[in-house]
Design a protein around this motif. Structure first.
Motif, PDB file in Angstrom:
ATOM      1  N   ASN A 111       0.815  -1.215   0.000  1.00 28.30           N
ATOM      2  CA  ASN A 111       0.000   0.000   0.000  1.00 28.30           C
ATOM      3  C   ASN A 111       0.846   1.263   0.000  1.00 28.30           C
ATOM      4  OD1 ASN A 111      -2.778  -0.922  -0.188  1.00 28.30           O
ATOM      5  ND2 ASN A 111      -2.282  -2.006   1.684  1.00 28.30           N
ATOM      6  N   LEU A 150      -3.115   4.841  -5.169  1.00 25.37           N
ATOM      7  CA  LEU A 150      -4.018   4.614  -4.041  1.00 25.37           C
ATOM      8  C   LEU A 150      -4.334   5.924  -3.336  1.00 25.37           C
ATOM      9  CD1 LEU A 150      -5.567   2.776  -2.073  1.00 25.37           C
ATOM     10  CD2 LEU A 150      -3.410   2.411  -0.849  1.00 25.37           C
ATOM     11  N   GLY A 154      -8.667  -1.709  -3.768  1.00 28.02           N
ATOM     12  CA  GLY A 154      -8.190  -3.089  -3.756  1.00 28.02           C
ATOM     13  C   GLY A 154      -8.596  -3.803  -2.482  1.00 28.02           C
ATOM     14  N   SER A 183      -8.554  -7.327 -13.387  1.00 31.45           N
ATOM     15  CA  SER A 183      -9.008  -6.584 -12.213  1.00 31.45           C
ATOM     16  C   SER A 183      -8.302  -7.035 -10.932  1.00 31.45           C
ATOM     17  CB  SER A 183     -10.525  -6.721 -12.037  1.00 31.45           C
ATOM     18  OG  SER A 183     -10.869  -8.070 -11.803  1.00 31.45           O
ATOM     19  N   SER A 184      -7.246  -7.819 -11.086  1.00 32.75           N
ATOM     20  CA  SER A 184      -6.535  -8.305  -9.904  1.00 32.75           C
ATOM     21  C   SER A 184      -5.025  -8.225 -10.101  1.00 32.75           C
ATOM     22  CB  SER A 184      -6.933  -9.750  -9.581  1.00 32.75           C
ATOM     23  OG  SER A 184      -6.476 -10.617 -10.602  1.00 32.75           O
ATOM     24  N   THR A 202      -2.807 -11.023  -2.900  1.00 32.56           N
ATOM     25  CA  THR A 202      -3.634 -10.735  -4.068  1.00 32.56           C
ATOM     26  C   THR A 202      -4.714  -9.715  -3.726  1.00 32.56           C
ATOM     27  OG1 THR A 202      -3.254 -12.930  -4.996  1.00 32.56           O
ATOM     28  CG2 THR A 202      -5.142 -11.705  -5.852  1.00 32.56           C
ATOM     29  N   HIS A 203      -4.737  -8.640  -4.518  1.00 32.64           N
ATOM     30  CA  HIS A 203      -5.797  -7.631  -4.452  1.00 32.64           C
ATOM     31  C   HIS A 203      -6.724  -7.848  -5.641  1.00 32.64           C
ATOM     32  CE1 HIS A 203      -3.414  -4.240  -2.222  1.00 32.64           C
ATOM     33  NE2 HIS A 203      -4.258  -4.813  -1.402  1.00 32.64           N
ATOM     34  N   VAL A 204      -8.023  -7.793  -5.411  1.00 32.95           N
ATOM     35  CA  VAL A 204      -8.998  -7.663  -6.488  1.00 32.95           C
ATOM     36  C   VAL A 204      -9.511  -6.235  -6.395  1.00 32.95           C
ATOM     37  CG1 VAL A 204     -11.271  -8.332  -7.346  1.00 32.95           C
ATOM     38  CG2 VAL A 204      -9.658 -10.081  -6.616  1.00 32.95           C
ATOM     39  N   TYR A 205      -9.486  -5.538  -7.520  1.00 30.96           N
ATOM     40  CA  TYR A 205      -9.919  -4.145  -7.555  1.00 30.96           C
ATOM     41  C   TYR A 205     -11.392  -4.079  -7.888  1.00 30.96           C
ATOM     42  CZ  TYR A 205      -5.378  -2.634  -6.439  1.00 30.96           C
ATOM     43  OH  TYR A 205      -4.226  -2.423  -5.741  1.00 30.96           O
ATOM     44  N   PRO A 243     -16.072  -6.246  -9.014  1.00 31.11           N
ATOM     45  CA  PRO A 243     -14.788  -6.117  -9.721  1.00 31.11           C
ATOM     46  C   PRO A 243     -14.845  -5.081 -10.834  1.00 31.11           C
ATOM     47  CG  PRO A 243     -15.288  -8.412  -9.344  1.00 31.11           C
ATOM     48  CD  PRO A 243     -16.521  -7.638  -8.942  1.00 31.11           C
ATOM     49  N   LEU A 245      -8.681  -2.713 -14.080  1.00 26.69           N
ATOM     50  CA  LEU A 245      -7.648  -1.754 -13.701  1.00 26.69           C
ATOM     51  C   LEU A 245      -7.529  -0.679 -14.769  1.00 26.69           C
ATOM     52  CD1 LEU A 245      -4.947  -4.323 -12.592  1.00 26.69           C
ATOM     53  CD2 LEU A 245      -6.145  -2.724 -11.096  1.00 26.69           C
ATOM     54  N   TRP A 252      -2.823   2.740 -14.493  1.00 25.56           N
ATOM     55  CA  TRP A 252      -2.371   1.899 -13.389  1.00 25.56           C
ATOM     56  C   TRP A 252      -1.506   0.767 -13.938  1.00 25.56           C
ATOM     57  CZ3 TRP A 252      -5.519   0.731  -8.522  1.00 25.56           C
ATOM     58  CH2 TRP A 252      -6.138   1.884  -8.034  1.00 25.56           C
TER      59      TRP A 252
END
Length: 143
Positions: free
Chosen positions: A45, A54, A63, A94-95, A117-120, A128, A131, A135
């Motif tokens: 982050n 962010l 995320g 999206s991840s 793992t981030h899912v946006y 979802p 991205l 980005w």
């Protein structure tokens, strides 16, 4: 059971140094495993904030962590600082799966390695969301 070898520092693209705290040590005298996950979260982050991706209070997408894991190779303890290496393992639509390594200062072998793992998702709907292209361009630096 065979155990993977830790990756060297050269496997990572960005770095964050995090000092240990007295409270990070557990009853066995080393940094407790839960602290490693906090370091992963902090390193990823902080990189996202510094890269302009962010905005904690107002950003969209956001995320959400959907999976984490960690392997431990060597102990760390207060008052050492830890160097956390960051790389992108997988950049999806999206991840993002980050590869992270925690190193004692001056060591080339990771004391711990993890994935995060981030899912946006859309801030309001939590569904979802792809991205944004700008980005992706910044994140590709970490591949």
């Amino acid at each position: 059971m065979s155990r993977p070898e830790p990756r060297p520092r050269s496997a990572y693209r960005a770095w964050r140094t995090i000092p240990t705290r007295w409270a990070d040590n557990d009853a066995y005298g080393h940094v407790n495993n839960v602290v490693h996950y906090a370091w992963f979260d902090t390193a990823v982050n902080a990189w996202l904030v510094e890269a302009g991706l962010l905005d904690i209070a107002h950003g969209d997408p956001i995320g959400l962590v959907v999976e984490t894991g960690c392997r431990y190779f060597a102990p760390l303890s207060f008052p050492e600082s830890a160097d956390v290496g960051i790389a992108v393992e997988r950049l999806g639509s999206s991840s993002i799966t980050y590869r992270l390594g925690i190193f004692a200062e001056g060591s080339d072998a990771a004391a711990a390695e993890g994935e995060f793992t981030h899912v946006y998702v859309d801030r309001a709907s939590r569904r979802p969301k792809p991205l944004p292209q700008e980005w992706r361009a910044k994140l590709e630096i970490l591949l």
